[in-house]
Design an enzyme around this catalytic site. Structure first.
Site: not given
Length: 350
Positions: A57, A137, A161, A191, A194, A201, A219, A244, A251
């Protein structure tokens, strides 16, 4: 090879992908260290497969040493309307947008294979032999760092992403190939200051920007976590029973989100009543979610999640639904039913 790459991108877009980018298999040298830190801190929770195959991985080049190029492809599943509106309806279930339609693993893999076959045939016409492997995945591939290295987007503060021309709502697939195709420039972070995804969350699953503790992520809790969920977290899950979307939905880059082209991603599940879902046995669950990614968690974990949502609903009329499951054969379901009943008793007026 530049001409072949241009034709590859054209073909992939024609097949229905939203964006394509290419990188080298060794383009994410920092990923292995980040993954090792994540696992060492225990933030992977019960996902033991992350630790077991960390070598592959963390280093895509080790997964298939013959590969010379990783082709990263994005496929949009952008939802219609406000995906968070369902959170204001306590009697129904909130299901993550990506799981509303058909299983993306099947849809994306078929498309990847078609693009891969085209690439092999196109290379052969140029007198070049090519091999490919496709991943969606389920293999030890870190799609998000590779997607950033290939220029599709950057890993935002929520670790997902984000693309300037894609938004947040897209799946990732990868084609590894022995062809040495021209690579794209990596994307950089946009980002800024922000922190909308961090602040929204419900379970505070982000210890810091760009860091996730999966053990607190809804999730993870609704999909990967086996057995009872900590009581502290149950009350924060609301009516979310599978996944979730909160950190994705808020975003600001989603104003550029591209429209989904695949009809299979259209919502089939919707927002079903919690009472109906709680009554599913194993056969009913399998029939209800045939062809859906929801099917992979099984009836017991699913009904456990539904009972947490019932406990959070504040609707006393759902008490009898929970009561019927306090003696369920699955200990986590029985525990969730007892907890839901207790919560509903507390919420009754007077």
């Amino acid at each position: 090879m530049s001409d072949l790459k241009a034709r590859l991108v054209e073909r992939a877009l024609a097949e229905g992908f939203s964006a394509v980018g290419l990188c080298a298999p060794d383009a994410i040298p920092e990923a292995a260290g980040r993954l090792a830190d994540f696992v060492a801190a225990g933030r992977h929770g019960q996902m033991s497969w992350m630790a077991e195959r960390m070598g592959w991985r963390g280093d895509p080049a080790a997964l298939w040493p013959e590969a010379r190029t990783v082709i990263m492809l994005a496929e949009a599943y952008t939802p219609e309307g406000d995906p968070l509106a369902v959170l204001e309806e306590p009697g129904v279930a909130a299901v993550s947008c990506y799981a509303q339609g058909r299983d993306y693993h099947d849809l994306v893999k078929k498309r990847l294979k078609r693009v891969g076959r085209w690439l092999i045939e196109a290379a052969a016409r140029e007198g070049v032999a090519a091999e490919i492997k496709v991943f969606v995945d389920t293999a030890p591939v870190m799609e998000k760092p590779l997607g950033q290295a290939a220029g599709l987007g950057w890993q935002g503060k929520h670790t997902n992403l984000v693309g300037r021309e894609l938004g947040s709502w897209f799946f990732l697939g990868a084609i590894f190939t022995t062809l040495d195709l021209p690579k794209d420039a990596a994307e950089v972070d946009h980002c800024g200051s922000c922190r909308a995804c961090l602040d929204v969350c419900p379970t505070k699953a982000f210890p810091a920007p760009y860091q996730l503790d999966a053990r607190r992520c809804i999730s993870y809790l609704t999909i990967e976590h086996k057995g009872p969920v900590e009581e502290e977290l149950r009350g924060l899950m609301g009516n979310r029973i599978y996944g979730c979307d909160d950190c994705l939905a808020v975003c600001p880059w989603n104003k550029f989100a591209v429209e989904a082209h695949e009809a299979g991603y259209a919502a089939r599940v919707g927002a079903p009543d919690l009472a109906e879902l709680a009554g599913l046995d194993d056969a009913g669950f399998r029939a209800r979610f045939s062809g859906s990614p929801i099917k992979r968690i099984g009836r017991d974990r699913f009904v456990r999640n539904v009972l947490y949502a019932i406990g959070n609903s504040g609707l006393p009329q759902l008490g009898p639904v929970a009561a019927r499951l306090v003696a369920d054969a699955d200990p986590a379901v029985a525990d969730a039913a007892a907890w839901a009943l207790s919560r509903l008793m507390e919420s009754r007026p007077g």
